[in-house]
Design a protein around this motif. Structure first.
Motif: not given
Length: 330
Positions: A106-135
């Motif tokens: 479990t990861i907890k951020l200080d903003c809303q987490t609104l969208s995500l996707d894995y890369d093809y191999e599942g080695k990374r995932f991206a999370v789009g947030c309400s603070d306008m960052n993509i982690r």
């Protein structure tokens, strides 16, 4: 004479006490995850439609809507299968082993987490947030390895919440949100490589195949748009309307098993889903007579099946029937 494609209803699973916000087939299409407005993810058998288990993503005492789910791709380096990520609107990122129902991380951020996707191999995932960052996270360590930052001054980036992210390749991500910008990011430099302006993205409504990006806009005109990846130019645009009511799109996706031969969009307003052939841009079917918005559409990975999640608590399983040649009597 060649008959047209059409959609056929398989079954509907109803849970009238919740809204179905996201649906997703697992990598081998044996299960479907249904993410709900009450902070739970329900797992069903895609073969029988039978309920398997509930994953409770509520960290506090009240219900917290699930804003996104993804199964880790089968090409992943990890040996454990049926790993699922769930996001909540309160900023929680949870890894689940859906087979056993165990929370793995479990990861907890200080903003809303609104969208995500894995890369093809599942080695990374991206999370789009309400603070306008993509982690961008490393799947193994669960640590942030890159951060695509908001726009500032002459620096291109998002200036409002991000409702859709999608890996185009190992080095490219496309994203969109409330700022009407569709941005193509080069992950290596952390900068925007190209951008398109127009669609307001309010859900998981960006997808790609070959040299095309599909966007579904939450707006009253030009909701359906296709863009060329290589030069960010607009290839096609169409207004979705039925009985004088616009369909403001929440979900848009290309089919998977046939490399995007068709695509579908669904949303609110007229509460319908539209199915198109990609090459001809021809609409061949409409899913209508719903009483609440369509929030999510997901094509199966290895067949012509489709899952549709709606605000009325329904999870519909459909099949897209291919054209058949019919002899014409003379």
């Amino acid at each position: 004479m060649e008959a047209e494609r059409r959609i056929e209803h398989e079954r509907t699973i109803m849970d009238p006490n919740v809204e179905i916000l996201t649906v997703r087939w697992n990598p081998d299409d044996s299960h479907i995850a249904s993410a709900c407005s009450d902070g739970t993810v329900k797992i069903y058998s895609s073969v029988s439609g039978s309920f398997i288990r509930t994953l409770n993503c509520r960290v506090g005492t009240g219900p917290v809507p699930i804003t996104g789910i993804r199964w880790r791709p089968s090409a992943s380096f990890g040996k454990t299968k049926n790993i699922l990520i769930a996001l909540t609107v309160e900023g929680t990122i949870m890894h689940w082993h859906a087979t056993s129902g165990k929370t793995l991380n479990t990861i907890k951020l200080d903003c809303q987490t609104l969208s995500l996707d894995y890369d093809y191999e599942g080695k990374r995932f991206a999370v789009g947030c309400s603070d306008m960052n993509i982690r961008i996270y490393d799947e193994s360590t669960k640590e942030v390895i890159s951060n695509l930052v908001p726009g500032m001054g002459e620096l291109l980036g998002h200036v409002n919440r991000i409702h859709s992210v999608k890996f185009l390749s190992d080095n490219m991500i496309v994203s969109g949100g409330w700022d009407n910008n569709i941005l193509l990011w080069d992950i290596r430099s952390g900068a925007v490589a190209r951008g398109m302006y127009g669609p307001q993205i309010a859900g998981d409504s960006i997808d790609s195949t070959s040299n095309l990006i599909l966007t579904g806009g939450y707006q009253i005109s030009d909701q359906l748009q296709l863009w060329r990846v290589d030069d960010a130019s607009l290839a096609y645009s169409e207004t979705l309307r039925s009985s004088e009511r616009a369909c403001m799109v929440y979900s848009a996706q290309f089919s998977k098993h046939d490399c995007g031969a068709i695509f579908a969009l669904g949303g609110a307003g007229c509460d319908e889903a539209y199915f198109y052939e990609t090459a001809s841009r021809r609409r061949f079917a409409v899913l209508n007579n719903l009483v609440k918005p369509i929030y999510s559409i997901d094509f199966a990975n290895y067949s012509n099946r489709v899952a549709v999640g709606s605000g009325d608590g329904s999870l519909r399983m459909l099949s897209v029937l291919e054209p058949t040649v019919v002899d014409q009597e003379i």
